[in-house]
Write a protein that holds these residues in place. Structure first.
Motif, short mmCIF file in Angstrom:
data_model
loop_
_atom_site.label_atom_id
_atom_site.label_comp_id
_atom_site.label_asym_id
_atom_site.label_seq_id
_atom_site.Cartn_x
_atom_site.Cartn_y
_atom_site.Cartn_z
N ARG A 281 1.33 1.14 -5.09
CA ARG A 281 0.83 -0.09 -5.90
C ARG A 281 0.67 -0.95 -4.68
NH1 ARG A 281 6.86 -1.83 -8.48
NH2 ARG A 281 6.42 -4.28 -8.64
N TYR A 282 0.86 -0.52 -3.82
CA TYR A 282 0.45 -1.49 -2.43
C TYR A 282 -0.42 -0.89 -1.43
CZ TYR A 282 5.50 -2.48 -3.45
OH TYR A 282 6.85 -2.68 -4.51
N PRO A 283 -1.20 -0.56 -2.19
CA PRO A 283 -2.89 -0.16 -1.43
C PRO A 283 -2.99 -0.62 -0.17
CG PRO A 283 -3.67 -0.98 -3.48
CD PRO A 283 -2.37 -1.01 -3.30
N VAL A 284 -3.43 -2.32 -0.47
CA VAL A 284 -3.47 -3.10 1.15
C VAL A 284 -2.81 -2.92 1.73
CG1 VAL A 284 -4.89 -5.08 2.18
CG2 VAL A 284 -4.77 -4.51 -0.40
N LEU A 285 -1.49 -2.76 1.74
CA LEU A 285 -0.26 -2.75 2.73
C LEU A 285 -0.27 -1.37 3.49
CD1 LEU A 285 1.91 -3.87 4.31
CD2 LEU A 285 3.61 -3.07 2.30
N ASP A 286 -0.79 -0.41 2.75
CA ASP A 286 -0.98 1.31 3.26
C ASP A 286 0.29 1.57 3.60
OD1 ASP A 286 -2.07 3.41 3.96
OD2 ASP A 286 -2.72 3.13 6.26
N PRO A 287 1.37 1.72 2.63
CA PRO A 287 2.52 2.42 3.49
C PRO A 287 2.36 3.83 4.13
CG PRO A 287 3.16 1.98 0.83
CD PRO A 287 1.54 1.13 1.67
N LYS A 288 1.70 4.04 3.59
CA LYS A 288 1.47 5.31 4.28
C LYS A 288 0.95 5.86 5.75
CE LYS A 288 -0.46 9.92 3.38
NZ LYS A 288 -1.17 11.29 2.58
N GLY A 289 -0.09 4.67 5.64
CA GLY A 289 -0.18 4.00 7.24
C GLY A 289 1.09 3.97 8.10
N LEU A 290 1.66 2.86 6.93
CA LEU A 290 2.42 2.28 8.35
C LEU A 290 3.21 3.18 8.99
CD1 LEU A 290 4.02 -0.83 8.64
CD2 LEU A 290 4.63 -0.52 6.30
N LEU A 291 3.87 4.39 7.54
CA LEU A 291 5.29 4.71 8.18
C LEU A 291 5.09 5.50 9.19
CD1 LEU A 291 6.49 5.61 4.57
CD2 LEU A 291 7.67 4.13 6.05
N ALA A 292 3.45 6.60 8.95
CA ALA A 292 2.72 6.97 9.52
C ALA A 292 2.63 6.66 11.41
CB ALA A 292 1.82 8.30 9.34
N GLY A 293 2.59 5.52 11.63
CA GLY A 293 3.19 4.19 12.74
C GLY A 293 3.53 4.67 13.68
N MET A 294 4.93 4.62 12.26
CA MET A 294 6.25 4.28 12.84
C MET A 294 7.08 5.50 13.12
SD MET A 294 7.24 0.70 10.06
CE MET A 294 8.68 0.94 10.91
N GLN A 295 6.20 6.81 13.62
CA GLN A 295 6.57 7.80 13.49
C GLN A 295 8.17 8.14 12.49
OE1 GLN A 295 7.51 7.77 17.53
NE2 GLN A 295 6.15 7.23 18.59
N LEU A 296 7.65 7.88 10.94
CA LEU A 296 8.27 7.92 10.21
C LEU A 296 7.24 9.45 8.79
CD1 LEU A 296 10.55 4.61 10.02
CD2 LEU A 296 11.22 7.32 9.85
N GLY A 297 6.09 9.41 9.17
CA GLY A 297 5.29 9.95 8.33
C GLY A 297 5.99 11.16 7.53
#
Length: 701
Positions: A281-297
């Protein structure tokens, strides 16, 4: 106050909802005053503790305006200081608390022999670095330069997303808020949560209202941004363009944001989806990469507070130019740490806040730094505060009061006339499961991994924010920490946390005049008891009632009972909608619903607890008067005197627009106007301004 979970583990105590009214019971030994004449103290009665009779305005009839009667002289003699936006008893207690905390902090700063890595070393070094304005001004923007360079070096959308993660961890909260908190529908586990945010003005309404007062705030907002960009070395014309860019982007975010009233619906703010679905739904935001970067992968699911808002964030990241997005990031980075930077930055921030609050000058620096130390290292020096300010005897007395109030609440549930047996059983189950925290944590926060030195105030703040973000992320996947507190021990406040089903009262609040072991029961029950009842009944207000005994967001009401509650709560909403403290400014009965319900129910439930306490103490015999007032009258006076407030018009307008708490004068009189107990205590005849007709009264519990 209610702690609101959607703020994502930032442990921000937000305005809570919750309360109930109870079927009124006639007070025993109430005043026999037959007329509505002002109450006069009688000479033979002994002097009491906890109320200053000089504060009363006896020229006012208590049955006409109890707010003025109970504290009119105090209001006249205690104008708002130049550095404040409002002033009341909590501020006076705050001054006393700050004096003690200042000594603790100054002693820690003077101690250069504290063991490296100890709490004493960290508290002392943090305070010393923040008070050294010469070093701060000399360093200029240098402590922030590595972070500014990171923003300047963004060359792609991928770089931008990496920097969004970095600024989230540093507390700048660009575009939105993110974090880890208890899953509201499965309170045995933590969940990753994303929530709307990313704006500078207090809420979305400020971006779209065009009245003169709002335009004044927006002009100050634009001037603030322009000045900060100029301080960073941007040419004046470009600084203005940069400010306009930030406003344009923030206006897009504001337009997609929910209103403060809409945000009070916990079901609407709970939208769990898989990370894969969020990524789609939010490909530009990239939630998967966002969470990985916040150590929540490792998270497989995420709770999206406001899905449509994140649609706009996704679109914004796709359509706005990279240079403009970098301007936005730069602004929020600097704004978030303005108070740690050289004097011109702090002064620019204060000028903007003046437009919002009406304050005439900044508070002394030591007060501002004491608050900052409390924010970042609160439990480290809070331990020292507790040693000096909170005795085991005080804790025992407070626990006894909570127990009595809890028993009164159970009785109100059991004798409720409109609630069915199944709903009553669930309500009692929730009340019995309520956890109570008094004074300070059983397990103190461990700061050993947080590096603090005397080198730089800004670096210390950034380090503390990064440490807290990573400490929060590390909770994910582990057991719920039920020892954690959302307020520090010296805090003069309290809260109810719905998913944890707990009420929390820091030691700072359990001090005179809110709590005084030397005062009679009526004073303590009207003061801190009123707060205890308020927080307890937050579990049963229009928001809190949606959570069950285990803290799960689950409807445990029968449809008929739920409809009846809503109908009765709507009466409260209409009453507060009619209150108008300023021309064309009315209280928002929906925004303040939860806090008003908590006041209504808490005051009624605690009154019942006081009556039981008096019955146990005096039986059917005479009850002593102090200063000419019965215990029942002193109860209401105590409630009122702790809510007396002088407030600047600018701050009052902002409060009504953003704060779920009603102004002090209406928190004082709003519940009393519905209580036959108040009418009987002061002998108010029907038709008095303070007395609503029986058919117009709000009665819930």
């Amino acid at each position: 106050m209610k702690k609101s979970v959607p703020h994502l583990g930032l442990l921000t105590a937000l305005a809570l909802a919750g309360c109930t009214s109870t079927k009124p019971t006639a007070p025993t030994n109430a005043s026999t005053t037959a007329s509505a004449a002002p109450v006069a103290a009688t000479a033979p009665d002994p002097k009491g503790v906890g109320l200053d009779m000089a504060d009363l305005d006896r020229s006012v009839n208590p049955c006409d305006d109890f707010f003025q009667f109970s504290g009119g002289n105090w209001l006249k003699n205690n104008p708002v200081p130049s550095y404040a936006s409002s002033w009341g008893p909590r501020n006076l207690l705050g001054n006393r608390t700050q004096d003690l905390l200042r000594k603790i902090l100054e002693d820690a700063a003077a101690n250069r022999n504290a063991a490296p890595g100890s709490n004493a070393q960290k508290v002392g070094d943090f305070y010393a670095s923040a008070m050294d304005t010469v070093a701060i001004d000399r360093a200029g923007i240098a402590p922030l330069k590595p972070e500014l360079d990171r923003v300047a070096n963004i060359r792609s959308l991928a770089n931008l997303r990496t920097e969004i993660v970095r600024l989230q961890e540093l507390g700048a909260n660009v575009f939105f808020n993110a974090g880890v908190d208890v899953d509201e529908k499965k309170t045995t586990q933590y969940a990753v949560q994303l929530y709307q945010g990313g704006i500078t003005l207090p809420n979305r309404e400020f971006y779209f209202k065009t009245d003169a007062r709002t335009e004044k705030v927006k002009a100050a907002y634009r001037a603030y941004m322009t000045q900060v960009f100029g301080l960073l070395g941007t040419a004046p014309t470009v600084a203005q363009l940069d400010a306009a860019t930030v406003e344009r982007i923030e206006t897009r975010l504001a337009k997609a944001s929910r209103t403060p009233v809409e945000l009070r619906d916990p079901q609407a703010n709970y939208n769990k989806m898989t990370v894969a679905a969020a990524q789609q739904r939010y490909p530009v935001l990239d939630p998967k990469g966002l969470l990985a970067g916040m150590q929540l992968g490792k998270a497989q699911e995420v709770i999206i507070g406001q899905p449509a808002f994140f649609d706009e964030v996704n679109a914004l990241l796709k359509t706005e130019s990279l240079p403009d997005l970098k301007v936005y990031l730069r602004w929020h980075l600097v704004r978030s740490v303005a108070s740690t930077l050289p004097t011109p930055y702090a002064e620019a921030a204060f000028k903007y806040s003046q437009a919002l609050t009406g304050a005439k000058q900044q508070a002394p620096r030591w007060k501002r730094i004491q608050a900052a130390t409390d924010s970042y290292l609160g439990e480290a020096f809070g331990q020292l505060y507790v040693d000096q300010a909170f005795s085991p005897e005080a804790k025992a007395k407070a626990l006894e009061m909570v127990g009595n109030i809890k028993a009164s609440m159970a009785e109100h549930i059991q004798t409720n006339t409109w609630m069915s047996a199944p709903t009553k059983a669930e309500a009692l189950k929730k009340l019995n499961a309520l956890r109570v925290k008094i004074g300070y944590p059983d397990v103190w926060k461990d700061y050993s991994a947080l590096p603090i030195s005397r080198e730089s105030y800004a670096k210390n703040v950034l380090a503390a924010r990064l440490w807290e973000s990573r400490r929060e992320a590390a909770k994910f996947g582990g057991p719920i920490d039920r020892n954690e507190w959302g307020m520090t021990p010296p805090t003069i406040n309290a809260y109810y946390n719905p998913p944890m089903n707990e009420i929390v009262f820091p030691a700072g609040y359990l001090q005179p005049p809110f709590f005084d072991p030397k005062a009679d029961d009526a004073i303590n029950y009207g003061a801190i008891g009123g707060v205890m009842g308020h927080e307890m009944t937050h579990g049963f207000d229009d928001q809190g009632r949606q959570y069950d005994s285990e803290g799960n967001l689950r409807d445990w009401w029968t449809p008929a009972d739920g409809a009846e509650f809503t109908k009765r709560a709507a009466v409260v909403g209409r009453q507060y909608d009619a209150f108008s403290p300023l021309d064309s400014v009315h209280v928002n009965g929906q925004l303040t619903m939860g806090e008003n319900l908590a006041d209504f129910a808490g005051l009624t439930v605690v009154y019942g607890a006081l009556e039981k306490q008096l019955q146990q103490r005096y039986g059917n015999g005479p009850r002593p008067k102090y200063d000419g007032f019965t215990p029942e009258q002193r109860y209401f006076l105590s409630w009122a005197q702790l809510r007396r407030t002088n407030i600047r018009p600018e701050a009052l307008r902002q409060q009504i627009a953003t704060d779920p708490h009603s102004p002090g004068q209406y928190r004082t009189i709003g519940p009393l106007m519905n209580m036959p107990q108040f009418q009987q205590a002061f002998g108010c005849p029907e038709g008095s301004k303070m007395i609503r007709k029986p058919a117009d009264r709000a009665v819930i519990w």
